[in-house]
Design an enzyme around this catalytic site. Structure first.
Site, PDB file in Angstrom:
ATOM      1  N   PHE A  46       9.959  79.198 -21.275  1.00 45.32           N
ATOM      2  CA  PHE A  46      10.741  78.258 -20.471  1.00 45.32           C
ATOM      3  C   PHE A  46      10.459  78.501 -18.997  1.00 45.32           C
ATOM      4  O   PHE A  46      10.585  79.623 -18.503  1.00 45.32           O
ATOM      5  CB  PHE A  46      12.243  78.425 -20.741  1.00 45.32           C
ATOM      6  CG  PHE A  46      13.070  77.413 -19.973  1.00 45.32           C
ATOM      7  CD1 PHE A  46      13.192  76.112 -20.438  1.00 45.32           C
ATOM      8  CD2 PHE A  46      13.686  77.752 -18.780  1.00 45.32           C
ATOM      9  CE1 PHE A  46      13.923  75.167 -19.725  1.00 45.32           C
ATOM     10  CE2 PHE A  46      14.415  76.815 -18.059  1.00 45.32           C
ATOM     11  CZ  PHE A  46      14.540  75.519 -18.534  1.00 45.32           C
ATOM     12  N   ASP A  90       6.913  84.820 -14.396  1.00 46.28           N
ATOM     13  CA  ASP A  90       8.172  84.117 -14.176  1.00 46.28           C
ATOM     14  C   ASP A  90       9.298  85.124 -14.442  1.00 46.28           C
ATOM     15  O   ASP A  90       9.653  85.385 -15.589  1.00 46.28           O
ATOM     16  CB  ASP A  90       8.264  82.902 -15.108  1.00 46.28           C
ATOM     17  CG  ASP A  90       9.583  82.149 -14.935  1.00 46.28           C
ATOM     18  OD1 ASP A  90      10.543  82.721 -14.385  1.00 46.28           O
ATOM     19  OD2 ASP A  90       9.649  80.984 -15.383  1.00 46.28           O
ATOM     20  N   LYS A 102      17.783  82.919 -10.361  1.00 43.89           N
ATOM     21  CA  LYS A 102      19.049  83.301 -11.010  1.00 43.89           C
ATOM     22  C   LYS A 102      19.850  84.421 -10.329  1.00 43.89           C
ATOM     23  O   LYS A 102      20.679  84.153  -9.478  1.00 43.89           O
ATOM     24  CB  LYS A 102      18.781  83.625 -12.488  1.00 43.89           C
ATOM     25  CG  LYS A 102      18.395  82.357 -13.272  1.00 43.89           C
ATOM     26  CD  LYS A 102      18.598  82.514 -14.754  1.00 43.89           C
ATOM     27  CE  LYS A 102      18.545  81.181 -15.468  1.00 43.89           C
ATOM     28  NZ  LYS A 102      17.216  80.711 -15.837  1.00 43.89           N
TER      29      LYS A 102
HETATM   30  C1  LIG Z   1      16.393  79.545 -15.708  1.00 50.98           C
HETATM   31  C2  LIG Z   1      14.920  79.686 -15.734  1.00 50.98           C
HETATM   32  C3  LIG Z   1      14.092  78.790 -15.045  1.00 50.98           C
HETATM   33  C4  LIG Z   1      14.631  77.578 -14.323  1.00 50.98           C
HETATM   34  O1  LIG Z   1      15.490  77.935 -13.280  1.00 50.98           O
HETATM   35  P1  LIG Z   1      16.490  76.842 -12.642  1.00 50.98           P
HETATM   36  O2  LIG Z   1      17.183  77.616 -11.564  1.00 50.98           O
HETATM   37  O3  LIG Z   1      17.382  76.390 -13.747  1.00 50.98           O
HETATM   38  O4  LIG Z   1      15.680  75.755 -12.102  1.00 50.98           O
HETATM   39  C5  LIG Z   1      12.728  79.023 -15.065  1.00 50.98           C
HETATM   40  N1  LIG Z   1      12.212  80.081 -15.719  1.00 50.98           N
HETATM   41  C6  LIG Z   1      12.973  80.964 -16.387  1.00 50.98           C
HETATM   42  C7  LIG Z   1      12.345  82.130 -17.063  1.00 50.98           C
HETATM   43  C8  LIG Z   1      14.355  80.789 -16.428  1.00 50.98           C
HETATM   44  O5  LIG Z   1      15.112  81.643 -17.123  1.00 50.98           O
END
Ligand SMILES: *Cc1c(COP(=O)(O)O)cnc(C)c1O
Length: 397
Positions: A134, A219, A248
């Site tokens: 994701f 990421d 986050k």
């Molecule tokens: C939450 C998340 C995203 C997206 O972040 P948003 O702040 O919701 O745009 C991207 N990559 C990972 C691994 C995530 O957990």
């Protein structure tokens, strides 16, 4: 409450579904709903509220900055954004260059644009990411997102992304050649169910990217800022990426994202290549600085390790027909179930006063504030057997 839910449903697009609880306030790891009912918050707004709720350091930093100056745009610089970029560089080894954004998705858009530029400069045309991964919901980040059910309805996409099974170094190696611009990976797959790769996977990915000359993008939007007991999850292996994305937990509840590129990759953008009106916002930067300072001052990395171990061993000791095991690291865990009971367990936990998240049909995410106490972790593991009982088939309703 039911009134708020009805109004929510009428006023908002139906993309989320209507959440079961309306929260009104919080203190530390506790939150209260609009009816005054108290819960232990073991999800922290999806691994975001790293200092819990109402932390004095965050409240003070945000209030003072909002009163002094809430916004500058990038037509003017401000000191908090510079301090934050400097602090991130320091934590990451000194040779990083930073772009500040407002969310994880935007941090990944920055990383993707860097990778596209790198690819164009070097005649490299495709990208590799992991199945079930994701990376966000905007079209760039979505094109890298391996979870087919959320990607495919919005395709086709502008870039060529090839998906490999997560954790399989052989498959990664076979998919990355001299035409590959970049590999995007999570250190542990968050939304897929807090799924760690086998040991050595990140090191192997680093070597595979080096051998092929592809950028290695980590990421760390969910995994960084103490969540696994280190500042960044890549530190568990000797495998620093070329580009890292954060969001986050960084802002402790204020919207902030960051993309950091190391060495020569930090200079890929030329003036005018990228931007954001709100990126570098001084209130968000002040919040992030307060989060980073508090994690350091209060020893929250070591705390996340020890409370996370207690939480995991408490869960692992439970013998119950619904519970298959626990996975994850630090204060980022999944309780894995023997069948698709996660929604029922989430609801039973809520009835018992604990907020956890049914992340997959058979997995619950536990990602509390980093300030969770050992006693609070214990109160949950003590209550979990009866929560599982209440969620057992035949017990519902
Ligand atoms: C939450 C998340 C995203 C997206 O972040 P948003 O702040 O919701 O745009 C991207 N990559 C990972 C691994 C995530 O957990």
């Amino acid at each position: 409450m039911s009134d708020l839910r009805t109004r929510f449903e009428a006023a908002f697009m139906p993309n989320y579904g209507v959440p079961p609880v309306a929260l009104a306030r919080g203190e530390g790891c506790r939150v209260w709903d609009t009816a005054g009912r108290e819960y232990l918050d073991l999800i922290a707004g999806i691994a975001v509220s790293s200092l819990g709720h109402g932390h004095p350091a965050l409240v003070e930093a945000v209030s003072a900055q909002a009163a002094a100056l809430a916004h500058t745009s990038n037509l003017f610089l401000n000191e908090p954004e510079v301090l934050l970029a400097e602090r991130l560089r320091e934590l990451l080894g000194g040779d990083g260059r930073v772009f500040l954004a407002n969310s994880g998705t935007e941090a990944n858009e920055c990383a993707l644009k860097l990778a596209i530029k790198y690819g164009k400069q070097n005649g490299r045309s495709y990208f590799v990411a992991a199945e079930n991964g994701f990376h966000g919901r905007s079209l760039g980040a979505l094109s890298l997102t391996g979870k087919a059910s959320i990607r495919e309805p919005f395709g086709p996409f502008a870039i060529d992304v090839r998906f490999v099974p997560y954790g399989d170094a052989g498959a990664l190696k076979a998919s990355v050649d001299e035409d590959c611009a970049a590999v995007f990976l999570e250190p542990t797959q968050g939304e897929a169910g807090v799924v760690p790769p086998p040991d050595g996977y990140f090191t192997a990915a680093r070597e595979i990217c080096d051998a092929a000359g592809a950028l290695f993008v980590a990421d760390e939007i969910q995994s960084a800022i103490g969540r696994t007991g280190t500042w960044f999850a890549f530190e568990h292996e000797n495998a620093r990426p070329d580009v890292i994305t954060l969001a986050k937990g960084l802002g402790g509840g204020l919207p902030v994202g960051a993309c950091v590129a190391f060495g020569p990759h930090g200079d890929l953008f030329a003036k005018g290549d990228h931007g954001s009106t709100f990126g570098g916002n001084p209130v968000a930067a002040a919040a992030a600085l307060a989060v980073l300072a508090t994690i350091e001052k209060d020893g929250l990395l070591a705390h996340a390790v020890s409370v996370g171990e207690a939480l995991a061993s408490g869960l692992a000791a439970i013998e119950h027909p619904l519970l298959a095991g626990v996975r994850g690291r630090g204060l980022w865990r999944a309780a894995v179930l023997t069948g698709p009971h996660a929604a029922a367990v989430e609801a039973a936990a809520r009835d018992a006063g604990f907020l956890i998240n049914a992340l997959q049909p058979d997995a619950l995410r536990i990602a509390p504030p980093l300030v969770l106490t050992a006693g609070q972790a214990r109160s949950f593991t003590d209550a979990f057997p009866s929560i599982l009982d209440a969620a057992s088939p035949g017990q519902e309703g």
